[in-house]
Scaffold this active site. Sequence first.
Site: not given
Length: 960
Positions: A559, A634
């Site tokens: 990430d 996200d």
Amino acid sequence: MAAFTERMGCLFLAWLALCLALAQAVDRSNFKTCDQSAFCKRQRAVQPGQSPYRALLDTLQLTDSRLSLQLINDINKVHLLLELYGLQGNMTRIKINELKPLKPRYEVPDVLISDPPTRPLSMVSRDENGAVLALGPPGQRVIVSARPFRLDVMEGPQLLLSVNSRGLLVFEHLRERKDTLSHKISSTVGSMWDKMKSIFSSDTSKDALAGEGAEGADVPAKEGAEKDGEQEKDKDDEQPGMWEETFKTHTDSKPNGPTSISLDFSFPGVENVYGIPEHADNLKLKTTDGGDPYRLYNLDVFQYELYNPMALYGAVPVMLAHSPQRTMGIFWLNAAETWVDISSNTAGKTVFGQMLDYVQGASETPQTDVRWISESGIIDVFLLLGPRPADVFTQYASLTGTQALPPLFSLAYHQCRWNYNDQDDVRAVDAGFDEHDIPYDVIWLDIEHADGKRYFTWDPNKFPTPRDMLQGLEDKRRKMVAIVDPHIKVDTNYKIHNEIRSKNFYVKTKDGNDYEGWCWPGSAGYPDFTKPEMRAWWASMFSYDQYEGSMANLYTWNDMNEPSVFNGPEVTMHKDALHGPWEHRDLHNLYGLYVQMATTEGLVQRSGGVERPFVLTRAFFAGSQRFGAVWTGDNAAEWDHLKISLPMCLSLGLVGISFCGADVGGFFKSPSTELLVRWYQAGAYQPFIRAHAHLDTPRREPWLFGSENTALIREALRQRYALLPYWYTLFYSTHLSGHPVMRPLWVEYPDDATTFSMDDQYLLGRDMLVHPVTEEGSRSVTAYLPGKGEVWYDVHTFQKHKGAQNLYIPVTMSSIPVFQRGGSIIPRKDRVRRSSSCMTNDPYTLYVALSPQNTAEGELFVDDGHTFKYQTDSQYIHRKFIFANQSLTSQNADPKGQFSTPAWLERVVILGAQKPSAVTLHAADGSQSPLEFDFDAHTAVLTLRKPAVNVGADWTIVLR
């Protein structure tokens, strides 16, 4: 002092996390518009039709597969070198660089899998205005026009595409800054030289002194033009943002000055363009007239906005242009910040206006014009000339590789949140799936699992015995994924940091110090993954003796690898940071690819090269498909975010990245129960399915929403598991061909204009059509079933429907509209167990959907599901199933395959059948045996029971 600094860092991060959790939408002011990006604003100010570039035909050189030609900018007299290559597979490569740059310009490495094989070029004709070259395929040629410079690619009488037809080629050459000492000296010397020329001038000497080009060929030899050029250079150097640029509180020094590039392409006859992910937008790209261009610049954009061209986490500079007659592509190989402008001569016209054009006999051909603008590097572009969609996929795959074949478990269901608290929490969640009879394969741990966000470690209080935890999962044939981010906590008690610093592997600031920024651990360094030796060291950290507590069933999630820098410009790394001799601006979009590349190599190496890896990445670039999976970042628990997951993954599939999914349920906010169920139903039919949620959201394991909703989620996941043989076969096919797993309808129906803008439904392979329910409170959906003369079968009711129609479908909360194409055979495993590994040797069922001609065909790929032995030792089964003349035959699609499995054929379900009088199985050894069968006259479904033949064997079933 160190302890105080760490406490302050923790407070800052806690405040930041709270801000992220409370935020309702992205703060767009944190990210640049084109007007706020100096090079984009400069480039966009250039007007079409005023190109200063022309080709110096006397410099043209032609070898077997390469054309080289100098271009000159008649305003500033800078020479460029054009190289044109004919490539095998109906592709053409164009490179443009400075002829004599002050220093080398960045050229993207490691993305192409090899030097593309070339094909012959030959001269057809040439005169003072240009040249015509044959490209190889019959009737295909490129026309080089000299003044202004332009390229046109023709096939017979048809113009396929034009390059620089709008005159938007701009190449900002490297130069010395005017206010430097060297410039002052050169100005003094230049002034003296001018005085000497005025004293000793003659007509002959003037020409000799002023002439430029190849021995002065084709270049105006006039002092006036030369002085005009110098004045233009002075004017250029005075434009804002060329040598320094400030955005909010950050100043970007530009020691190399302005280095941006631009080139335009025109597609006559084309109204539909796709690709250039990642954007939260429709599948079909919009025109950008009057708004910002599409931006390609990997950024950490939390809770991104929808339906706009803002940059997101990844960037793949590939665009597809499609019309009913042809499909083509452009691959712009540049890793710097890039903007893409799209315009069309049919944009904005109403249906009435288009009809009026038709009635009035308007002869204007539809055309789409595309302009690419990058901050630095060179122009290196591949023209993928199709002509069919499948050809473009194959062409692009030949350049950057195909989707890696994932291990089978990774196609099953993944359970994640930020964060599962500790080992007891992991154990309880794992047990909850068994208690509620819901299959799952992988549980994930986010950043809180590590000791103070120190990756490759475990929190000693929350995860004191990680091997015990992993062994408990292994005993149930399940896996774990743990996050390993590329920001490294600056801590002298942290082994990883100390080794990176001692090896001098960190990215540097413009002043040569280790670059540091704020991220989850507080102050963090950023390893320079562009260095092969750094990647090799990183890979070695995944070995079991280095990554303490790890086991073979632990996989990895990368990430924040855009890279994310909380206190950096646009929440990322400063562009003037250094990777060896190169600025970060040159290669920014490559950083995430390199992180995933190194991690993937680490997981391969730890098994001695035997086991296939699984690595999920947020940031990506062209070629990332070779290293694993991506997700759409996200998102939020909103219906529009569920809807946008379809075109986002479809766009990625078009540019080679098939292993895509979105956080089920939405990462931010809390979904309603209806939204959560619908998201599971949609996710069950997307390539990567993972539930994920923000730290501050309520828990949402599938059994927390009442027994009725638990049953709906269970059923959606059971459908996913039953179809794993089909998913795995599709991924094997895309691994070989580059064709997307999840694909728009127009890919298979390229002449059906109804499909060109469609992105609320899609195909899995060519044989399964999915129209998820993505509207709140839906009582019906309308699905378009393509293909005149074809039929489609509802996979739940087996009802048959004709193609080329809009089908009204009533839906309830249990509905997932899915259809199987008539003429296809889809393998399934209808005995669903707690994980995919538990189903390895379970029997198969073939679903045979008959075409109107009573034919069907399909494939099945089987191997061990987790090693490279399918490559190294031909350990696989690849079967082809054919139904014709009332017989179903299984034959070997690839004689090289040598794998064996105890799995057998349990049932054959034939849709659209007639009742036979008898059914006989003919085995490979010549024996025959009757089969029991059931026939449902209402649904026209014939079920053959227990053929009981090995799935890897040859056999034929005959209906009489």
